[in-house]
Design a protein around this motif. Sequence first.
Motif, PDB file in Angstrom:
ATOM      1  N   GLU A  82      23.592 -30.368   2.144  1.00  0.00           N
ATOM      2  CA  GLU A  82      22.801 -31.021   1.100  1.00  0.00           C
ATOM      3  C   GLU A  82      23.093 -32.514   1.056  1.00  0.00           C
ATOM      4  N   ILE A  83      24.353 -32.903   1.249  1.00  0.00           N
ATOM      5  CA  ILE A  83      24.704 -34.331   1.275  1.00  0.00           C
ATOM      6  C   ILE A  83      24.012 -35.023   2.442  1.00  0.00           C
ATOM      7  N   ALA A  84      23.950 -34.345   3.575  1.00  0.00           N
ATOM      8  CA  ALA A  84      23.298 -34.938   4.755  1.00  0.00           C
ATOM      9  C   ALA A  84      21.832 -35.242   4.486  1.00  0.00           C
ATOM     10  N   GLN A  85      21.198 -34.423   3.649  1.00  0.00           N
ATOM     11  CA  GLN A  85      19.781 -34.643   3.353  1.00  0.00           C
ATOM     12  C   GLN A  85      19.565 -35.838   2.427  1.00  0.00           C
ATOM     13  N   THR A  86      20.596 -36.249   1.697  1.00  0.00           N
ATOM     14  CA  THR A  86      20.453 -37.386   0.778  1.00  0.00           C
ATOM     15  C   THR A  86      20.767 -38.721   1.428  1.00  0.00           C
ATOM     16  N   LEU A  87      21.333 -38.713   2.620  1.00  0.00           N
ATOM     17  CA  LEU A  87      21.697 -39.970   3.286  1.00  0.00           C
ATOM     18  C   LEU A  87      20.453 -40.682   3.810  1.00  0.00           C
ATOM     19  N   PRO A  88      20.441 -42.013   3.785  1.00  0.00           N
ATOM     20  CA  PRO A  88      19.304 -42.766   4.340  1.00  0.00           C
ATOM     21  C   PRO A  88      19.136 -42.474   5.832  1.00  0.00           C
ATOM     22  N   THR A 123      10.013 -57.384  26.192  1.00  0.00           N
ATOM     23  CA  THR A 123      10.997 -56.607  25.412  1.00  0.00           C
ATOM     24  C   THR A 123      10.691 -56.711  23.928  1.00  0.00           C
ATOM     25  N   GLY A 124      11.182 -55.733  23.217  1.00  0.00           N
ATOM     26  CA  GLY A 124      10.987 -55.741  21.765  1.00  0.00           C
ATOM     27  C   GLY A 124      11.959 -54.797  21.075  1.00  0.00           C
ATOM     28  N   PHE A 125      12.178 -55.043  19.815  1.00  0.00           N
ATOM     29  CA  PHE A 125      13.069 -54.202  18.994  1.00  0.00           C
ATOM     30  C   PHE A 125      12.326 -53.769  17.737  1.00  0.00           C
ATOM     31  N   ASN A 126      12.720 -52.591  17.201  1.00  0.00           N
ATOM     32  CA  ASN A 126      12.210 -52.187  15.890  1.00  0.00           C
ATOM     33  C   ASN A 126      13.298 -51.431  15.150  1.00  0.00           C
ATOM     34  N   ALA A 127      13.306 -51.564  13.879  1.00  0.00           N
ATOM     35  CA  ALA A 127      14.299 -50.904  13.029  1.00  0.00           C
ATOM     36  C   ALA A 127      13.625 -50.413  11.757  1.00  0.00           C
ATOM     37  N   GLY A 128      14.134 -49.309  11.243  1.00  0.00           N
ATOM     38  CA  GLY A 128      13.544 -48.742  10.034  1.00  0.00           C
ATOM     39  C   GLY A 128      14.588 -48.068   9.166  1.00  0.00           C
ATOM     40  N   LEU A 129      14.338 -48.009   7.901  1.00  0.00           N
ATOM     41  CA  LEU A 129      15.241 -47.371   6.948  1.00  0.00           C
ATOM     42  C   LEU A 129      14.407 -46.570   5.949  1.00  0.00           C
ATOM     43  N   SER A 130      14.712 -45.285   5.834  1.00  0.00           N
ATOM     44  CA  SER A 130      13.985 -44.444   4.871  1.00  0.00           C
ATOM     45  C   SER A 130      14.995 -43.797   3.922  1.00  0.00           C
ATOM     46  N   VAL A 131      14.676 -43.864   2.650  1.00  0.00           N
ATOM     47  CA  VAL A 131      15.541 -43.302   1.610  1.00  0.00           C
ATOM     48  C   VAL A 131      14.821 -42.118   0.966  1.00  0.00           C
ATOM     49  N   PRO A 132      15.470 -40.943   0.887  1.00  0.00           N
ATOM     50  CA  PRO A 132      14.808 -39.768   0.289  1.00  0.00           C
ATOM     51  C   PRO A 132      14.455 -40.021  -1.173  1.00  0.00           C
ATOM     52  N   LEU A 133      13.261 -39.635  -1.575  1.00  0.00           N
ATOM     53  CA  LEU A 133      12.825 -39.797  -2.960  1.00  0.00           C
ATOM     54  C   LEU A 133      13.497 -38.797  -3.892  1.00  0.00           C
ATOM     55  N   THR A 134      14.076 -37.750  -3.301  1.00  0.00           N
ATOM     56  CA  THR A 134      14.710 -36.694  -4.114  1.00  0.00           C
ATOM     57  C   THR A 134      16.214 -36.921  -4.253  1.00  0.00           C
ATOM     58  N   PHE A 135      16.650 -38.168  -4.127  1.00  0.00           N
ATOM     59  CA  PHE A 135      18.091 -38.448  -4.143  1.00  0.00           C
ATOM     60  C   PHE A 135      18.762 -37.962  -5.429  1.00  0.00           C
ATOM     61  N   PHE A 136      18.149 -38.290  -6.579  1.00  0.00           N
ATOM     62  CA  PHE A 136      18.788 -37.957  -7.857  1.00  0.00           C
ATOM     63  C   PHE A 136      18.804 -36.451  -8.120  1.00  0.00           C
ATOM     64  N   SER A 137      17.703 -35.777  -7.766  1.00  0.00           N
ATOM     65  CA  SER A 137      17.691 -34.319  -7.944  1.00  0.00           C
ATOM     66  C   SER A 137      18.689 -33.646  -7.001  1.00  0.00           C
ATOM     67  N   SER A 138      18.814 -34.184  -5.791  1.00  0.00           N
ATOM     68  CA  SER A 138      19.785 -33.634  -4.840  1.00  0.00           C
ATOM     69  C   SER A 138      21.211 -33.855  -5.331  1.00  0.00           C
ATOM     70  N   HIS A 139      21.434 -34.963  -6.017  1.00  0.00           N
ATOM     71  CA  HIS A 139      22.767 -35.235  -6.556  1.00  0.00           C
ATOM     72  C   HIS A 139      23.176 -34.151  -7.550  1.00  0.00           C
ATOM     73  N   GLN A 140      22.267 -33.743  -8.405  1.00  0.00           N
ATOM     74  CA  GLN A 140      22.573 -32.670  -9.363  1.00  0.00           C
ATOM     75  C   GLN A 140      22.784 -31.336  -8.655  1.00  0.00           C
ATOM     76  N   LYS A 141      22.014 -31.116  -7.602  1.00  0.00           N
ATOM     77  CA  LYS A 141      22.159 -29.887  -6.833  1.00  0.00           C
ATOM     78  C   LYS A 141      23.522 -29.827  -6.155  1.00  0.00           C
ATOM     79  N   ILE A 142      23.957 -30.964  -5.614  1.00  0.00           N
ATOM     80  CA  ILE A 142      25.276 -31.028  -4.971  1.00  0.00           C
ATOM     81  C   ILE A 142      26.375 -30.775  -6.000  1.00  0.00           C
TER      82      ILE A 142
END
Length: 252
Positions: free
Chosen positions: A91-97, A128-147
């Motif tokens: 469950e913690i792994a699912q909350t990580l960015p 050549t080219g580079f790309n980077a991305g960061l996604s944060v789960p929208l369910t972070f707070f609900s997952s925190h209570q579940k954990i």
Amino acid sequence: GESGLLEKTSAEAKYGELKLMISANQTETMATYYTLKSIMNITDSFTVNTTEKYLPLTFSSSPDTSLIMENPSLQRLLQEPVIAEQNIKAEIAQTLPDIRIGYMNQSIIGYQNINGTESYFGSADRFTGFNAGLSVPLTFFSSHQKIKSFHYKKDALQKEAERGKVVLQTQMRNAYSDYLQHLTEYQYYMSAGNGNAETIIRSATLSYNSGETDYLEFAAALETAAGIRLNFLKCINEINQSIIEINYLINK
């Protein structure tokens, strides 16, 4: 005609009581036979060897309570907190960015229009080219209570496993104490009790045949001797049951 009404009535009452006891024993024997047949999962009939002397099981040493760790029920209880811990990690792994990084390196062979000028690019020309991305789960707070609830569950399961261990340790100590007590009783019967029963039967028979005792006294003496023999057999069974329980607790 020398017996009185009391002796006659007492004999009839005892005779009826023994007939009922024999019938009950036969019924219990058959029920045990079918139970054993079901446990062995067989359909064929079988016989139990009753010619050998009825002896108690043996237990060679004092049991170590740490051996209960091999008990299947305790193993299951100990495994539950481990599973809960794995659920927490998942469950913690699912909350990580989710971080994504990409790199591109390619060539475009041919003429390309660069700012109005046609230029030729060969295979040696690389883009050549580079790309980077960061996604944060929208369910972070609900997952925190579940954990958090998972942690509570893990703690509860851990306490339950510890309590189960204590219960099994107590059962083992009690079973071993019972074994020692019944073993002491068995040793008494072997050294004195059974001999006393034989002496009672022999003396009562001689006294009755010589007319020194009446029927009621003779019957009471025989009943006392039979009671000693019966208690001896019960003692053997109780020793066996104690050892069977100990072996079950240590999964032997």
